[in-house]
Write a protein that holds these residues in place. Sequence first.
Motif, PDB file in Angstrom:
ATOM      1  N   TYR A 121       9.468-126.777   8.072  1.00  0.00           N
ATOM      2  CA  TYR A 121       8.474-126.173   7.173  1.00  0.00           C
ATOM      3  C   TYR A 121       7.721-125.060   7.892  1.00  0.00           C
ATOM      4  CZ  TYR A 121       4.452-125.333   4.254  1.00  0.00           C
ATOM      5  OH  TYR A 121       3.502-124.709   3.496  1.00  0.00           O
ATOM      6  N   ARG A 122       7.308-125.328   9.122  1.00  0.00           N
ATOM      7  CA  ARG A 122       6.541-124.333   9.870  1.00  0.00           C
ATOM      8  C   ARG A 122       7.338-123.041  10.019  1.00  0.00           C
ATOM      9  NH1 ARG A 122       5.986-122.087  14.746  1.00  0.00           N
ATOM     10  NH2 ARG A 122       3.874-121.586  15.469  1.00  0.00           N
TER      11      ARG A 122
ATOM     12  N   ALA B  10       7.451-121.127   6.740  1.00  0.00           N
ATOM     13  CA  ALA B  10       6.162-120.517   6.434  1.00  0.00           C
ATOM     14  C   ALA B  10       5.895-119.305   7.322  1.00  0.00           C
ATOM     15  CB  ALA B  10       5.048-121.548   6.589  1.00  0.00           C
TER      16      ALA B  10
ATOM     17  N   ARG C  79       7.966-116.397   6.055  1.00  0.00           N
ATOM     18  CA  ARG C  79       7.404-115.814   4.832  1.00  0.00           C
ATOM     19  C   ARG C  79       6.177-114.955   5.144  1.00  0.00           C
ATOM     20  NH1 ARG C  79       7.191-119.008  -0.795  1.00  0.00           N
ATOM     21  NH2 ARG C  79       9.424-118.894  -0.296  1.00  0.00           N
ATOM     22  N   ARG C  80       5.349-115.417   6.072  1.00  0.00           N
ATOM     23  CA  ARG C  80       4.171-114.624   6.461  1.00  0.00           C
ATOM     24  C   ARG C  80       4.605-113.336   7.152  1.00  0.00           C
ATOM     25  NH1 ARG C  80       0.853-111.678   6.776  1.00  0.00           N
ATOM     26  NH2 ARG C  80      -1.321-111.840   7.460  1.00  0.00           N
TER      27      ARG C  80
ATOM     28  N   LEU D  66       9.693-123.699   0.154  1.00  0.00           N
ATOM     29  CA  LEU D  66       8.489-124.146   0.860  1.00  0.00           C
ATOM     30  C   LEU D  66       7.730-125.184   0.055  1.00  0.00           C
ATOM     31  CD1 LEU D  66       9.103-121.376   2.360  1.00  0.00           C
ATOM     32  CD2 LEU D  66       6.683-121.446   2.979  1.00  0.00           C
TER      33      LEU D  66
ATOM     34  N   GLU E 149       6.957-128.990   1.248  1.00  0.00           N
ATOM     35  CA  GLU E 149       5.572-129.475   1.374  1.00  0.00           C
ATOM     36  C   GLU E 149       5.390-130.762   0.577  1.00  0.00           C
ATOM     37  OE1 GLU E 149       0.917-128.216   0.440  1.00  0.00           O
ATOM     38  OE2 GLU E 149       2.502-126.687   0.351  1.00  0.00           O
TER      39      GLU E 149
ATOM     40  N   LYS F 223      -0.812-122.180   8.622  1.00  0.00           N
ATOM     41  CA  LYS F 223      -1.364-120.923   8.092  1.00  0.00           C
ATOM     42  C   LYS F 223      -2.013-120.108   9.206  1.00  0.00           C
ATOM     43  CE  LYS F 223      -4.435-119.037   4.558  1.00  0.00           C
ATOM     44  NZ  LYS F 223      -5.036-118.066   5.510  1.00  0.00           N
TER      45      LYS F 223
END
Length: 411
Positions: free
Chosen positions: A67-68, A71, A74-75, A325, A329, A347
């Motif tokens: 997941y990390r 993410a 995507r960022r 994602l 989650e 985040k």
Amino acid sequence: MGTAQESATNIDINGQKPGASVGVLHPHVVGQAEMVQLLDVEGVRHADATFTPYIDALTAETVRGFYRDMAIVRRFDAEATALQRQGELALWVPVIGQEAAQIGSGRAMQPADYAFPTYREHGVALARGLDLADLLKLFRGISNGGWDPKENNFHLYTLVLAAQTLHAVGYAMGINRDLAAAELADSGAAEVIDPAAVVAYFGDGSSSEGDVHESMVFATSFNAPLVFFCQNNNWAISVPFEVQSKIPLVNRAGGYGMPGIRVDGNDVLAVYAVTQWALEHARSGKGPVLIEASTYRIGAHTTADDPTKYRMLAEEEAWKAKDPLIRMERYLRAEGLADDEFFEQVKHDGDEMAAHVRKATLALDSADIRQKFATVYAEAHPLVAEELAWFDQYEASFADAAAQISQGGAA
């Protein structure tokens, strides 16, 4: 003739009879191929006799890491898009929506394995340990690459459609040759050479290129340790996949004599497990495998593209409901594997990465277009000189126009 599912189960390739989820679809069977999925859109995990063991062997930390990574990618994609819109990059190729296909496959690879990407494998780059800021050197126009492929066994991005599949086959054939040479030289020498495989990434658009066909012919003919990984994101720029093929892409595998697996490309657990299986198959000397990861390009093909011109908003919204994602989650929370603190930290990590990428990009020199003209050939070339003269004239026209406007204002 049986159904697609029956053909997938019954065809015998190289003495192997895969299970229903891991089959070679007969090239003449028209229909929907079975798709491997371990995590549905609601984040509920399902069992599969062939692939569940690969996930059961993972630690909770590794699963959270999936997941990390998604993410973070995507960022990074959002930051790179912003940099392009602000004039800091010449072009950007978004990856939003395809994070699971890339992180799942990239994290399945071992250090000795080698990846040949297209120009969109930002998630695979992260999984292979690259500094994401290095990717932007290419898109700023100051480098033909930006990193040393040998450091992470991650090749330079390939902008020529499907060319990397040919390169990948050659590299994989080289692996076999090195192993054979070591065994001939000294039976003990082969033990220090780790079995390795190659992953060739390509898109559904590239699947229509002759390079892909030639690559698959050579890979099976020479039993190359290679995994063909197609991210079928449904659109080759403005052409939908159904225009390119009337049957699932994975059905083509049988025609070349290799196993073909269709997987939910938005399910990071399934992608990881399927890629692990395929890499083990390739490393063990059984030859190549074709994986079709069914996913979707949520954004534009590049920042020079406008997808509203060729596809409906309703289609995009339907695929957003399958967001990789969001489903991951849901799974992590439902299983008690992650809490609010974890997601807040992810985040924060993403924002730190984005700040690093922005700072590194702004510190780069601007592209020197004359240097590009000078390095097309090793020696001076009359055609290039002619093109440079045209460019100088074109560039000067802007200065002339600005001068005329200035004089008009002064008058």
